[in-house]
Design a protein around this motif. Structure first.
Motif, mmCIF file in Angstrom:
data_model
loop_
_atom_site.group_PDB
_atom_site.id
_atom_site.type_symbol
_atom_site.label_atom_id
_atom_site.label_comp_id
_atom_site.label_asym_id
_atom_site.label_seq_id
_atom_site.Cartn_x
_atom_site.Cartn_y
_atom_site.Cartn_z
ATOM 1 N N ASP A 144 -18.488 -17.855 -7.633
ATOM 2 C CA ASP A 144 -17.768 -16.579 -7.250
ATOM 3 C C ASP A 144 -17.552 -16.660 -5.715
ATOM 4 O O ASP A 144 -18.248 -17.063 -5.051
ATOM 5 C CB ASP A 144 -18.633 -15.448 -7.418
ATOM 6 C CG ASP A 144 -17.910 -14.061 -7.178
ATOM 7 O OD1 ASP A 144 -16.978 -14.009 -6.521
ATOM 8 O OD2 ASP A 144 -18.590 -13.004 -7.680
ATOM 9 N N THR A 145 -16.170 -16.782 -5.230
ATOM 10 C CA THR A 145 -15.925 -17.072 -4.004
ATOM 11 C C THR A 145 -16.440 -16.035 -2.999
ATOM 12 O O THR A 145 -17.129 -16.494 -1.876
ATOM 13 C CB THR A 145 -14.430 -17.143 -3.735
ATOM 14 O OG1 THR A 145 -13.719 -15.762 -4.334
ATOM 15 C CG2 THR A 145 -13.796 -18.264 -4.326
ATOM 16 N N ASN A 146 -16.662 -14.753 -3.390
ATOM 17 C CA ASN A 146 -17.321 -13.695 -2.770
ATOM 18 C C ASN A 146 -17.619 -13.807 -1.241
ATOM 19 O O ASN A 146 -18.547 -14.171 -0.472
ATOM 20 C CB ASN A 146 -18.594 -13.904 -3.442
ATOM 21 C CG ASN A 146 -19.404 -12.453 -3.351
ATOM 22 O OD1 ASN A 146 -19.075 -11.428 -2.785
ATOM 23 N ND2 ASN A 146 -20.509 -12.183 -4.345
ATOM 24 N N PRO A 181 -12.525 -15.870 -8.325
ATOM 25 C CA PRO A 181 -11.915 -15.273 -6.955
ATOM 26 C C PRO A 181 -11.429 -14.164 -7.206
ATOM 27 O O PRO A 181 -10.831 -13.864 -8.207
ATOM 28 C CB PRO A 181 -10.860 -16.387 -6.321
ATOM 29 C CG PRO A 181 -10.365 -16.754 -7.774
ATOM 30 C CD PRO A 181 -11.288 -17.180 -8.870
ATOM 31 N N GLY A 182 -11.607 -13.304 -6.063
ATOM 32 C CA GLY A 182 -10.803 -11.979 -6.260
ATOM 33 C C GLY A 182 -9.337 -12.019 -5.647
ATOM 34 O O GLY A 182 -9.163 -13.269 -4.962
ATOM 35 N N ILE A 227 -2.882 -19.029 -7.546
ATOM 36 C CA ILE A 227 -4.291 -18.944 -7.086
ATOM 37 C C ILE A 227 -5.104 -20.046 -8.040
ATOM 38 O O ILE A 227 -5.809 -21.046 -7.756
ATOM 39 C CB ILE A 227 -5.070 -17.668 -6.746
ATOM 40 C CG1 ILE A 227 -4.179 -16.912 -5.691
ATOM 41 C CG2 ILE A 227 -6.354 -17.767 -6.629
ATOM 42 C CD1 ILE A 227 -4.717 -15.397 -5.532
ATOM 43 N N ALA A 228 -4.800 -19.577 -9.377
ATOM 44 C CA ALA A 228 -5.285 -20.510 -10.428
ATOM 45 C C ALA A 228 -5.110 -21.724 -10.220
ATOM 46 O O ALA A 228 -6.076 -22.623 -10.417
ATOM 47 C CB ALA A 228 -5.514 -19.802 -11.952
ATOM 48 N N VAL A 284 -10.739 -17.458 -13.236
ATOM 49 C CA VAL A 284 -10.447 -16.062 -13.524
ATOM 50 C C VAL A 284 -10.260 -15.266 -12.351
ATOM 51 O O VAL A 284 -11.250 -15.171 -11.549
ATOM 52 C CB VAL A 284 -11.671 -15.464 -14.419
ATOM 53 C CG1 VAL A 284 -11.329 -14.058 -14.822
ATOM 54 C CG2 VAL A 284 -11.931 -16.320 -15.746
ATOM 55 N N VAL A 285 -9.155 -14.917 -12.163
ATOM 56 C CA VAL A 285 -8.809 -14.103 -10.730
ATOM 57 C C VAL A 285 -8.988 -12.679 -10.977
ATOM 58 O O VAL A 285 -8.346 -11.906 -12.000
ATOM 59 C CB VAL A 285 -7.375 -14.334 -10.264
ATOM 60 C CG1 VAL A 285 -7.245 -13.564 -9.011
ATOM 61 C CG2 VAL A 285 -7.213 -15.764 -10.127
ATOM 62 N N LYS A 286 -9.948 -11.910 -10.253
ATOM 63 C CA LYS A 286 -10.143 -10.515 -10.107
ATOM 64 C C LYS A 286 -9.034 -9.815 -9.707
ATOM 65 O O LYS A 286 -8.818 -9.952 -8.404
ATOM 66 C CB LYS A 286 -11.415 -10.168 -9.614
ATOM 67 C CG LYS A 286 -12.908 -10.859 -10.355
ATOM 68 C CD LYS A 286 -13.993 -10.661 -9.464
ATOM 69 C CE LYS A 286 -14.018 -11.729 -8.446
ATOM 70 N NZ LYS A 286 -15.336 -12.117 -7.760
ATOM 71 N N LEU A 287 -8.373 -8.884 -10.293
ATOM 72 C CA LEU A 287 -7.145 -8.138 -9.726
ATOM 73 C C LEU A 287 -7.654 -6.544 -9.474
ATOM 74 O O LEU A 287 -6.881 -5.933 -9.476
ATOM 75 C CB LEU A 287 -6.109 -8.269 -10.847
ATOM 76 C CG LEU A 287 -5.597 -9.541 -11.356
ATOM 77 C CD1 LEU A 287 -4.724 -9.464 -12.637
ATOM 78 C CD2 LEU A 287 -4.809 -10.528 -10.150
#
Length: 322
Positions: free
Chosen positions: A170-172, A200-201, A217-218, A230-233
């Protein structure tokens, strides 16, 4: 409590005591606080343990009241504490968190410089402990704490990959913990690009890749070795794509009132990781991530909204029949 022999997941990070203001407004004006547990990777460990996974957590705490509280709290969640080391030479970290009533991100002030966890290093890498699990979870928070801790993350990731285990990252991002943005981007991506599952967000993804679209991004991470991104939107849900070309968008779960945004990304990670470890399709994993993220923002505290297995099963059944 989980034993080494029954580990499913191992993670590494800094656990801290967190004091959340009871009054909204500037931290300088707060006169009373509630003590809770904090730590991005620990939030994930707690969430997975509540869902029935065997979880091991690697950290160091001081021989102080905070350290004792942290150790007891971790054990109380059923997490294996064999590698939670008490180090009398250094203090435990803690943080102050403001209260907001408008759904905005609360201000957080960290007191973690020179903490026991910051001294974690490759000397803390025990291959037999890590590879007892089938999955390793890391995040950009621990990546930022110290050079020696970052070296441990690389050693653990490389060791788990060589052993045929899966790794999530998780890039966080925590810009305040880095000397500059360029270093942050380089060091976080150095780990993210070696992981199997990258989370990542959308805003973090733009910082880390220079790209704005979720698919782009992916593609950045897929082109560099990741298998799944999996990109958090945020309120728009999540976008997912794999190296095999599978892609899609998971719809969000609307929230009427946002109480506390901190920990939402960690809860999302719990949803995705738990589902993938169960062999669920990626679309359902992203959906579960959205559900757990929506639960997190509706309560105060970083891990207080994470459900146990029976609650999760009930919520998923309700949503499936809605």
């Amino acid at each position: 409590m989980t034993s080494v022999q029954s580990l499913d997941v191992v993670t590494i990070g800094e656990a801290m005591a967190m004091f959340t203001a009871q009054q909204s407004g500037p931290l300088a004006d707060a006169s009373s606080y509630v003590r809770r547990l904090a730590g991005a990777e620990l939030n994930v460990a707690i969430g997975l343990a509540r869902l029935g996974f065997g979880v091991g957590y690697v950290t160091r705490v001081g021989a102080d009241a905070f350290g004792e509280y942290i150790r007891r709290a971790i054990a109380g969640e059923g997490i294996c504490t064999e590698r939670v080391i008490t180090d009398p030479r250094f203090p435990s970290g803690f943080q102050l968190k403001a209260r907001t009533d408008d759904g905005s991100d609360p201000r957080v002030e960290y007191f973690r410089r020179g903490s026991a966890a910051s001294t974690l290093s490759t000397a803390d890498y025990d291959a037999s402990f890590f590879t007892a699990g089938r999955h390793l979870h890391l995040s950009g928070v621990a990546t930022a704490v110290s050079d020696s801790l970052r070296a441990l993350l690389h050693a653990a990731l490389d060791g788990m990959k060589q052993a045929g285990r899966t790794v999530s990252f998780d890039t966080n991002l925590r810009p305040s913990l880095w000397p500059d943005a360029q270093t942050m981007v380089a060091e976080v991506n150095a780990l993210a690009c070696k992981a199997d599952w990258v989370l990542p967000g959308i805003e973090e993804g733009e910082i880390l890749t220079g790209r704005r679209e979720p698919e782009h991004i992916a593609d950045f991470y897929l082109a560099r070795g990741a298998g799944t991104v999996v990109v958090k939107l945020g309120p728009a849900g999540a976008y997912y794509k794999t190296a095999r070309g599978e892609q899609g968008t998971a719809a969000p779960f609307p929230v009427t009132k946002v109480v506390d945004t901190v920990g939402a990304g960690d809860s999302f990670a719990v949803g995705v990781i738990s589902a993938l470890l169960e062999g669920q399709p990626l679309a359902r994993a992203a959906r579960r991530g959205n559900l757990l993220g929506s639960l997190a923002v509706q309560v105060a505290g970083d891990s207080e909204g994470l459900p146990d297995r029976s609650t999760l099963d009930r919520l998923l059944a309700d949503k499936d029949h809605a």
